[in-house]
Design a protein around this motif. Structure first.
Motif, short mmCIF file in Angstrom:
data_model
loop_
_atom_site.label_atom_id
_atom_site.label_comp_id
_atom_site.label_asym_id
_atom_site.label_seq_id
_atom_site.Cartn_x
_atom_site.Cartn_y
_atom_site.Cartn_z
N GLN A 1 0.84 -1.20 0.00
CA GLN A 1 0.00 0.00 0.00
C GLN A 1 0.87 1.25 0.00
O GLN A 1 0.59 2.23 -0.70
N LEU A 2 1.97 1.23 0.80
CA LEU A 2 2.89 2.37 0.81
C LEU A 2 3.54 2.56 -0.55
O LEU A 2 3.76 3.69 -0.99
N GLY A 3 3.85 1.45 -1.22
CA GLY A 3 4.43 1.55 -2.56
C GLY A 3 3.49 2.22 -3.54
O GLY A 3 3.89 3.06 -4.35
N LYS A 4 2.19 1.87 -3.44
CA LYS A 4 1.20 2.52 -4.30
C LYS A 4 1.11 4.01 -4.03
O LYS A 4 1.07 4.83 -4.94
N TYR A 5 1.09 4.37 -2.73
CA TYR A 5 1.02 5.79 -2.38
C TYR A 5 2.24 6.54 -2.89
O TYR A 5 2.15 7.69 -3.32
N LEU A 6 3.41 5.89 -2.82
CA LEU A 6 4.63 6.53 -3.29
C LEU A 6 4.57 6.81 -4.79
O LEU A 6 4.92 7.90 -5.26
N ILE A 7 4.07 5.83 -5.54
CA ILE A 7 3.94 6.01 -6.99
C ILE A 7 2.94 7.13 -7.30
O ILE A 7 3.19 7.99 -8.15
N TYR A 8 1.80 7.12 -6.59
CA TYR A 8 0.81 8.17 -6.81
C TYR A 8 1.39 9.55 -6.48
O TYR A 8 1.12 10.54 -7.16
N GLY A 9 2.18 9.61 -5.40
CA GLY A 9 2.78 10.88 -5.02
C GLY A 9 3.74 11.41 -6.08
O GLY A 9 3.74 12.60 -6.41
N ILE A 10 4.58 10.52 -6.64
CA ILE A 10 5.52 10.93 -7.68
C ILE A 10 4.77 11.43 -8.91
O ILE A 10 5.12 12.46 -9.51
N LEU A 11 3.71 10.68 -9.32
CA LEU A 11 2.91 11.11 -10.47
C LEU A 11 2.26 12.46 -10.20
O LEU A 11 2.18 13.32 -11.09
N GLY A 12 1.76 12.66 -8.95
CA GLY A 12 1.12 13.93 -8.62
C GLY A 12 2.09 15.09 -8.72
O GLY A 12 1.76 16.16 -9.26
#
Length: 354
Positions: free
Chosen positions: A166-177
């Motif tokens: 879940q943290l990995g997903k949030y990290l990817i979303y953060g970078i894209l944002g």
């Protein structure tokens, strides 16, 4: 579970409690099922402490046959997956622990009784045969592992916990944002350098659209209308009144272009036949809150009521009432249907002799 907890649909059993929650939510409002209802569904699933086949079938049926908002659908799907994985892991651990304890007991028995090797071998072969037979017999009744459990097993192979994934997903979303924000900032700067005039024009247009979408209860004055029909009988006047509709612009008191002519013609019919008593009824489409739509429908009905009195209709012949979004004549799912629902119409309440 008692039979009353099940409901049979097309020969299959479904959880009656979950179906009731979804059906009551859709009866109360025609909007998609929201996150609060999704939470209620998930709490009902957790109450039993297990995720049964009937509950799985019922959740799939509800998601296929009832409309959810994207937020509610994502919440229900993710929470059910977490719950199914959570209750699947302890069951898997218990199985592995029971197998290891059985193997330890069998090895200790063989060491302590080597003198009776032959008989023990026979007994162990019979017991192992029975265990294999029982395992095969039980396997036919075991429930297939859920997709959530398979996903958890795949993560465990790489020693990745659900929280880490879940943290990995949030990290990817953060970078894209962050990347999108940077693109937006540089794009805005380039637009400002190229043309400040275009930016100011677009800002003014956006502010106009925002104000146009806001609800307005201010009355829009009507132009002078013309009588379009003459009624030589009371029956024709009554038919005209019951069929008459005056349409309104979305979220406002503005009327259609022909409203003034319709009001003048209606007033002429009521003055010609003073024994007719009419109710003026206001309506809205389903856009907006229900309480606000009720207020808007009251104001629309009162507006037409006042215009008829201005045109000489006796106040004793009139009554008005707003019905909000509750009396639709067409589907609110299409723009053409919503246009028809934003209206004031009329009903003849009584006809007294002249």
């Amino acid at each position: 579970m008692a039979e009353s907890y099940y409901r049979t649909i097309s020969g299959k059993q479904y959880d009656n409690e979950l179906l009731d929650i979804a059906e009551k939510a859709t009866k109360r409002s025609k909007a998609p099922i929201g996150k609060n209802v999704a939470k209620t569904l998930f709490d009902a699933i957790k109450d039993g402490g297990d995720y049964t086949d009937v509950e799985k079938r019922t959740v799939k049926y509800i998601r296929d046959n009832f409309k959810f908002s994207p937020e509610a659908d994502e919440y229900l799907r993710s929470e059910v997956r977490k719950w199914a994985a959570k209750i699947s892991v302890p069951a898997a651990k218990k199985k592995s622990q029971s197998k290891s304890s059985n193997s330890k007991e069998s090895s200790s028995k063989t060491k302590s009784s080597r003198s009776k090797k032959t008989s023990i071998t026979v007994d162990e072969s019979e017991s192992s045969y029975m265990e294999i037979y029982d395992a095969r017999e039980e396997s036919s009744y075991e429930i297939a592992p859920t997709p959530e459990y398979n996903e958890l097993v795949a993560l465990n192979k790489f020693q990745i916990t659900p929280k880490q994934s879940q943290l990995g997903k949030y990290l990817i979303y953060g970078i894209l944002g962050i990347f999108l924000i940077l693109l937006l900032v540089f794009g805005v700067r380039s637009c400002n350098r190229n043309s400040k005039t275009n930016v100011s024009t677009s800002n003014s247009e956006s502010s106009l659209t925002q104000t146009s979408n806001q609800r307005s209860l201010d009355r829009v004055p009507l132009q002078e209308g013309k009588v379009s029909n003459q009624f030589d009988s009371q029956a024709k006047a009554i038919r005209y009144i019951n069929d008459l509709q005056i349409r309104f612009i979305k979220q406002s008191m503005a009327t259609e272009d022909t409203a003034a002519d319709k009001i003048v013609t209606l007033a002429e019919a009521l003055k010609t036949y003073p024994g007719i008593k009419v109710r003026v009824k206001g309506h809205t489409c389903f856009i907006g809150e229900m309480d606000e739509n009720k207020i808007l429908s009251d104001e629309r009905a009162k507006f037409i009521y006042d215009e008829l009195i201005k045109n000489g209709v006796n106040v004793n012949q009139l009554d008005y009432r707003g019905f909000g979004e509750t009396a639709e004549i067409d589907s609110n799912q299409t723009e053409s249907g919503r246009i028809k629902n934003r209206r004031v119409d009329f009903t003849v309440l009584s006809v007294n002799p002249n």
